[in-house]
Design a protein around this motif. Sequence first.
Motif, PDB file in Angstrom:
ATOM      1  N   LEU A 110       5.489 -22.193  -3.805  1.00 34.73           N
ATOM      2  CA  LEU A 110       4.337 -21.297  -3.691  1.00 34.73           C
ATOM      3  C   LEU A 110       3.262 -22.008  -2.887  1.00 34.73           C
ATOM      4  N   ARG A 111       2.749 -21.318  -1.857  1.00 35.41           N
ATOM      5  CA  ARG A 111       1.722 -21.910  -0.998  1.00 35.41           C
ATOM      6  C   ARG A 111       0.659 -20.873  -0.668  1.00 35.41           C
ATOM      7  N   ILE A 112      -0.515 -21.379  -0.309  1.00 31.56           N
ATOM      8  CA  ILE A 112      -1.601 -20.507   0.142  1.00 31.56           C
ATOM      9  C   ILE A 112      -1.379 -20.166   1.608  1.00 31.56           C
ATOM     10  N   GLY A 113      -1.478 -18.887   1.916  1.00 36.89           N
ATOM     11  CA  GLY A 113      -1.375 -18.430   3.295  1.00 36.89           C
ATOM     12  C   GLY A 113      -2.622 -17.664   3.692  1.00 36.89           C
ATOM     13  N   LYS A 114      -2.886 -17.642   4.983  1.00 37.63           N
ATOM     14  CA  LYS A 114      -4.015 -16.874   5.510  1.00 37.63           C
ATOM     15  C   LYS A 114      -3.472 -15.798   6.439  1.00 37.63           C
ATOM     16  N   ILE A 115      -3.844 -14.546   6.176  1.00 37.78           N
ATOM     17  CA  ILE A 115      -3.377 -13.424   7.000  1.00 37.78           C
ATOM     18  C   ILE A 115      -4.116 -13.457   8.334  1.00 37.78           C
ATOM     19  N   MET A 116      -3.336 -13.601   9.414  1.00 37.39           N
ATOM     20  CA  MET A 116      -3.901 -13.729  10.757  1.00 37.39           C
ATOM     21  C   MET A 116      -3.791 -12.441  11.577  1.00 37.39           C
ATOM     22  N   ALA A 117      -2.799 -11.601  11.262  1.00 36.19           N
ATOM     23  CA  ALA A 117      -2.607 -10.338  11.990  1.00 36.19           C
ATOM     24  C   ALA A 117      -1.927  -9.338  11.067  1.00 36.19           C
ATOM     25  N   VAL A 118      -2.271  -8.065  11.259  1.00 32.84           N
ATOM     26  CA  VAL A 118      -1.712  -6.974  10.454  1.00 32.84           C
ATOM     27  C   VAL A 118      -1.340  -5.832  11.394  1.00 32.84           C
ATOM     28  N   GLU A 119      -0.098  -5.371  11.292  1.00 30.86           N
ATOM     29  CA  GLU A 119       0.357  -4.240  12.100  1.00 30.86           C
ATOM     30  C   GLU A 119       1.097  -3.255  11.206  1.00 30.86           C
ATOM     31  N   PRO A 120       0.892  -1.944  11.411  1.00 31.37           N
ATOM     32  CA  PRO A 120       1.710  -0.983  10.671  1.00 31.37           C
ATOM     33  C   PRO A 120       3.153  -1.068  11.158  1.00 31.37           C
ATOM     34  N   VAL A 121       4.097  -0.831  10.258  1.00 29.32           N
ATOM     35  CA  VAL A 121       5.509  -0.814  10.620  1.00 29.32           C
ATOM     36  C   VAL A 121       5.877   0.614  10.994  1.00 29.32           C
ATOM     37  N   GLU A 122       6.433   0.770  12.193  1.00 34.49           N
ATOM     38  CA  GLU A 122       6.799   2.084  12.696  1.00 34.49           C
ATOM     39  C   GLU A 122       7.826   2.751  11.788  1.00 34.49           C
ATOM     40  N   GLY A 123       7.628   4.037  11.520  1.00 36.77           N
ATOM     41  CA  GLY A 123       8.573   4.805  10.728  1.00 36.77           C
ATOM     42  C   GLY A 123       8.307   4.785   9.233  1.00 36.77           C
ATOM     43  N   THR A 124       7.184   4.182   8.822  1.00 35.28           N
ATOM     44  CA  THR A 124       6.845   4.153   7.396  1.00 35.28           C
ATOM     45  C   THR A 124       5.328   4.178   7.232  1.00 35.28           C
ATOM     46  N   ASP A 125       4.876   4.774   6.139  1.00 36.61           N
ATOM     47  CA  ASP A 125       3.444   4.809   5.831  1.00 36.61           C
ATOM     48  C   ASP A 125       3.051   3.716   4.847  1.00 36.61           C
TER      49      ASP A 125
ATOM     50  N   GLU B 232      -0.687   1.613   1.659  1.00 40.76           N
ATOM     51  CA  GLU B 232      -1.305   2.682   0.875  1.00 40.76           C
ATOM     52  C   GLU B 232      -2.469   2.168   0.031  1.00 40.76           C
ATOM     53  N   SER B 233      -2.591   0.850  -0.096  1.00 40.63           N
ATOM     54  CA  SER B 233      -3.621   0.259  -0.960  1.00 40.63           C
ATOM     55  C   SER B 233      -4.694  -0.513  -0.223  1.00 40.63           C
ATOM     56  N   TYR B 234      -4.359  -1.024   0.966  1.00 37.67           N
ATOM     57  CA  TYR B 234      -5.287  -1.857   1.730  1.00 37.67           C
ATOM     58  C   TYR B 234      -5.340  -1.390   3.181  1.00 37.67           C
ATOM     59  N   ALA B 235      -6.543  -1.302   3.732  1.00 37.27           N
ATOM     60  CA  ALA B 235      -6.703  -1.069   5.164  1.00 37.27           C
ATOM     61  C   ALA B 235      -6.391  -2.375   5.889  1.00 37.27           C
ATOM     62  N   ALA B 236      -5.880  -2.267   7.110  1.00 36.00           N
ATOM     63  CA  ALA B 236      -5.499  -3.457   7.876  1.00 36.00           C
ATOM     64  C   ALA B 236      -6.665  -4.426   8.021  1.00 36.00           C
ATOM     65  N   ASP B 237      -7.860  -3.922   8.317  1.00 39.85           N
ATOM     66  CA  ASP B 237      -9.014  -4.812   8.513  1.00 39.85           C
ATOM     67  C   ASP B 237      -9.444  -5.489   7.215  1.00 39.85           C
ATOM     68  N   GLU B 238      -9.126  -4.894   6.087  1.00 37.63           N
ATOM     69  CA  GLU B 238      -9.433  -5.473   4.780  1.00 37.63           C
ATOM     70  C   GLU B 238      -8.575  -6.723   4.527  1.00 37.63           C
ATOM     71  N   LEU B 239      -7.377  -6.741   5.088  1.00 40.01           N
ATOM     72  CA  LEU B 239      -6.444  -7.847   4.882  1.00 40.01           C
ATOM     73  C   LEU B 239      -6.690  -9.030   5.824  1.00 40.01           C
ATOM     74  N   MET B 240      -7.263  -8.748   6.985  1.00 38.87           N
ATOM     75  CA  MET B 240      -7.465  -9.802   7.995  1.00 38.87           C
ATOM     76  C   MET B 240      -8.274 -10.967   7.424  1.00 38.87           C
ATOM     77  N   GLY B 241      -7.727 -12.176   7.548  1.00 43.27           N
ATOM     78  CA  GLY B 241      -8.422 -13.377   7.098  1.00 43.27           C
ATOM     79  C   GLY B 241      -8.293 -13.664   5.615  1.00 43.27           C
ATOM     80  N   MET B 242      -7.662 -12.763   4.861  1.00 43.90           N
ATOM     81  CA  MET B 242      -7.527 -12.949   3.422  1.00 43.90           C
ATOM     82  C   MET B 242      -6.574 -14.103   3.120  1.00 43.90           C
TER      83      MET B 242
END
Length: 109
Positions: free
Chosen positions: A15-30, A52-62
């Motif tokens: 288990l390690r700490i990660g930082k979200i650097m980029a978020v993209e929707p996956v084509e063909g799924t919501d 369905e729970s988080y906006a992409a910009d909400e995840l950036m840098g988390m």
Amino acid sequence: MTETVSFSDFAKLELRIGKIMAVEPVEGTDKLYKLSVRLGEETRTLVAGLAESYAADELMGMKIVVVANLEPKSLKGIESQGMLLAADENGTPVLLTPEKDVSDGTPIR
């Protein structure tokens, strides 16, 4: 009650700490996002059902908790190279994050 595991089985998880650097929707799924997550010196691709729970910009840098040694799995043609940890609040994922700022890649013990 769920089955118990030995400490030696639990200790196999990296288990390690990660930082979200980029978020993209996956084509063909919501539901799915393709995430680029920095784990110290390396960056991994994770596919996660968070759209369905988080906006992409909400995840950036988390900062999140990642199972770094999980066998890769292909989802919608994308190789997911780990798994993030989230609580399940009545079917809604809630990401686990460190209480204080820690460096990307920091192991969880």
